[in-house]
Design a protein around this motif. Structure first.
Motif, PDB file in Angstrom:
ATOM      1  N   SER A 109       0.830  -1.209   0.000  1.00 14.51           N
ATOM      2  CA  SER A 109       0.000   0.000   0.000  1.00 14.51           C
ATOM      3  C   SER A 109       0.860   1.254   0.000  1.00 14.51           C
ATOM      4  O   SER A 109       0.547   2.230  -0.694  1.00 14.51           O
ATOM      5  CB  SER A 109      -0.919   0.009   1.223  1.00 14.51           C
ATOM      6  OG  SER A 109      -1.768  -1.092   1.206  1.00 14.51           O
ATOM      7  N   GLY A 157     -10.896  -2.564  -9.932  1.00 13.77           N
ATOM      8  CA  GLY A 157     -10.412  -3.822  -9.365  1.00 13.77           C
ATOM      9  C   GLY A 157     -10.975  -4.076  -7.975  1.00 13.77           C
ATOM     10  O   GLY A 157     -11.324  -5.205  -7.630  1.00 13.77           O
ATOM     11  N   SER A 158     -11.075  -3.017  -7.179  1.00  8.81           N
ATOM     12  CA  SER A 158     -11.651  -3.153  -5.836  1.00  8.81           C
ATOM     13  C   SER A 158     -13.125  -3.543  -5.904  1.00  8.81           C
ATOM     14  O   SER A 158     -13.585  -4.403  -5.145  1.00  8.81           O
ATOM     15  CB  SER A 158     -11.503  -1.847  -5.065  1.00  8.81           C
ATOM     16  OG  SER A 158     -10.150  -1.569  -4.843  1.00  8.81           O
ATOM     17  N   THR A 187       2.397   1.738  -3.463  1.00  9.10           N
ATOM     18  CA  THR A 187       1.366   2.222  -4.386  1.00  9.10           C
ATOM     19  C   THR A 187       1.044   3.690  -4.117  1.00  9.10           C
ATOM     20  O   THR A 187       0.947   4.498  -5.050  1.00  9.10           O
ATOM     21  CB  THR A 187       0.085   1.374  -4.262  1.00  9.10           C
ATOM     22  OG1 THR A 187       0.414   0.012  -4.498  1.00  9.10           O
ATOM     23  CG2 THR A 187      -0.973   1.821  -5.240  1.00  9.10           C
ATOM     24  N   TYR A 188       0.889   4.061  -2.848  1.00  7.73           N
ATOM     25  CA  TYR A 188       0.556   5.438  -2.477  1.00  7.73           C
ATOM     26  C   TYR A 188       1.632   6.414  -2.942  1.00  7.73           C
ATOM     27  O   TYR A 188       1.339   7.412  -3.615  1.00  7.73           O
ATOM     28  CB  TYR A 188       0.377   5.534  -0.958  1.00  7.73           C
ATOM     29  CG  TYR A 188       0.136   6.938  -0.462  1.00  7.73           C
ATOM     30  CD1 TYR A 188      -1.122   7.512  -0.543  1.00  7.73           C
ATOM     31  CD2 TYR A 188       1.159   7.688   0.098  1.00  7.73           C
ATOM     32  CE1 TYR A 188      -1.356   8.792  -0.091  1.00  7.73           C
ATOM     33  CE2 TYR A 188       0.944   8.970   0.552  1.00  7.73           C
ATOM     34  CZ  TYR A 188      -0.316   9.517   0.460  1.00  7.73           C
ATOM     35  OH  TYR A 188      -0.528  10.793   0.899  1.00  7.73           O
ATOM     36  N   SER A 238      -4.587   4.867 -13.495  1.00  2.44           N
ATOM     37  CA  SER A 238      -4.226   3.897 -12.455  1.00  2.44           C
ATOM     38  C   SER A 238      -5.247   3.890 -11.336  1.00  2.44           C
ATOM     39  O   SER A 238      -5.622   2.833 -10.819  1.00  2.44           O
ATOM     40  CB  SER A 238      -2.849   4.227 -11.875  1.00  2.44           C
ATOM     41  OG  SER A 238      -1.867   4.193 -12.858  1.00  2.44           O
ATOM     42  N   LEU A 239      -5.710   5.075 -10.959  1.00  6.66           N
ATOM     43  CA  LEU A 239      -6.713   5.179  -9.908  1.00  6.66           C
ATOM     44  C   LEU A 239      -8.018   4.520 -10.343  1.00  6.66           C
ATOM     45  O   LEU A 239      -8.672   3.828  -9.542  1.00  6.66           O
ATOM     46  CB  LEU A 239      -6.946   6.651  -9.585  1.00  6.66           C
ATOM     47  CG  LEU A 239      -7.202   7.024  -8.154  1.00  6.66           C
ATOM     48  CD1 LEU A 239      -6.096   6.536  -7.252  1.00  6.66           C
ATOM     49  CD2 LEU A 239      -7.353   8.525  -8.039  1.00  6.66           C
ATOM     50  N   LEU A 273       1.927   6.626  -6.866  1.00  4.12           N
ATOM     51  CA  LEU A 273       0.877   7.438  -7.471  1.00  4.12           C
ATOM     52  C   LEU A 273       1.024   8.912  -7.099  1.00  4.12           C
ATOM     53  O   LEU A 273       0.786   9.793  -7.927  1.00  4.12           O
ATOM     54  CB  LEU A 273      -0.503   6.920  -7.065  1.00  4.12           C
ATOM     55  CG  LEU A 273      -0.919   5.588  -7.680  1.00  4.12           C
ATOM     56  CD1 LEU A 273      -2.239   5.112  -7.100  1.00  4.12           C
ATOM     57  CD2 LEU A 273      -1.009   5.707  -9.190  1.00  4.12           C
ATOM     58  N   LEU A 293      -7.527   0.747 -10.162  1.00  2.00           N
ATOM     59  CA  LEU A 293      -7.576   0.289  -8.774  1.00  2.00           C
ATOM     60  C   LEU A 293      -9.010   0.285  -8.242  1.00  2.00           C
ATOM     61  O   LEU A 293      -9.421  -0.643  -7.534  1.00  2.00           O
ATOM     62  CB  LEU A 293      -6.703   1.176  -7.879  1.00  2.00           C
ATOM     63  CG  LEU A 293      -5.206   0.933  -7.949  1.00  2.00           C
ATOM     64  CD1 LEU A 293      -4.453   2.020  -7.196  1.00  2.00           C
ATOM     65  CD2 LEU A 293      -4.861  -0.428  -7.393  1.00  2.00           C
ATOM     66  N   GLY A 294      -9.763   1.313  -8.572  1.00  2.00           N
ATOM     67  CA  GLY A 294     -11.158   1.371  -8.138  1.00  2.00           C
ATOM     68  C   GLY A 294     -11.999   0.262  -8.739  1.00  2.00           C
ATOM     69  O   GLY A 294     -12.782  -0.392  -8.042  1.00  2.00           O
TER      70      GLY A 294
END
Length: 105
Positions: free
Chosen positions: A60, A91-92, A63-64, A84-85, A67, A88-89
């Motif tokens: 995490s 994928g979540s 990744t943080y 990318s965001l 980005l 990730l969203g």
């Protein structure tokens, strides 16, 4: 032989609001991930979960900060940041639905 005398000049470095925001977000990230790591001391986990939890915190954090630094490189890289965001969203959301459908309870 003549000496060339020059007066000293004061140089002021202007900090842009963008640089200040980046610095603030870096500091906030340190507190977030240090706090997550501190929870292993205040609320100990079983040994078999500790490694996974630390890997989660490390992943995490990477990744943080990845980005965060990509966002502040420039306009072209902000598109990469937003893409990318979005991935990730999505994928979540996909994982939440997948785990809901395939839960054994």
């Amino acid at each position: 032989m003549e000496t060339n005398m020059q007066t000293s000049q004061t140089v002021e470095i202007e900090r842009t609001p963008e640089a200040e925001i980046k610095n603030l977000l870096n500091i906030i990230g340190v507190f977030i991930f240090a706090g997550l790591a501190l929870t292993t001391v205040t609320n100990p986990l079983p040994a078999k979960y500790l490694k996974e939890y630390m890997l989660f915190i490390g992943g995490s954090a990477v990744t943080y900060y990845f980005l965060l630094n990509i966002y502040f490189i420039g306009d072209t890289w902000r598109k990469v940041f937003y893409a990318s965001l979005a991935l990730l969203g999505l994928g979540s959301l996909f994982m939440a639905v997948y785990l809901f459908i395939n839960s054994s309870h």
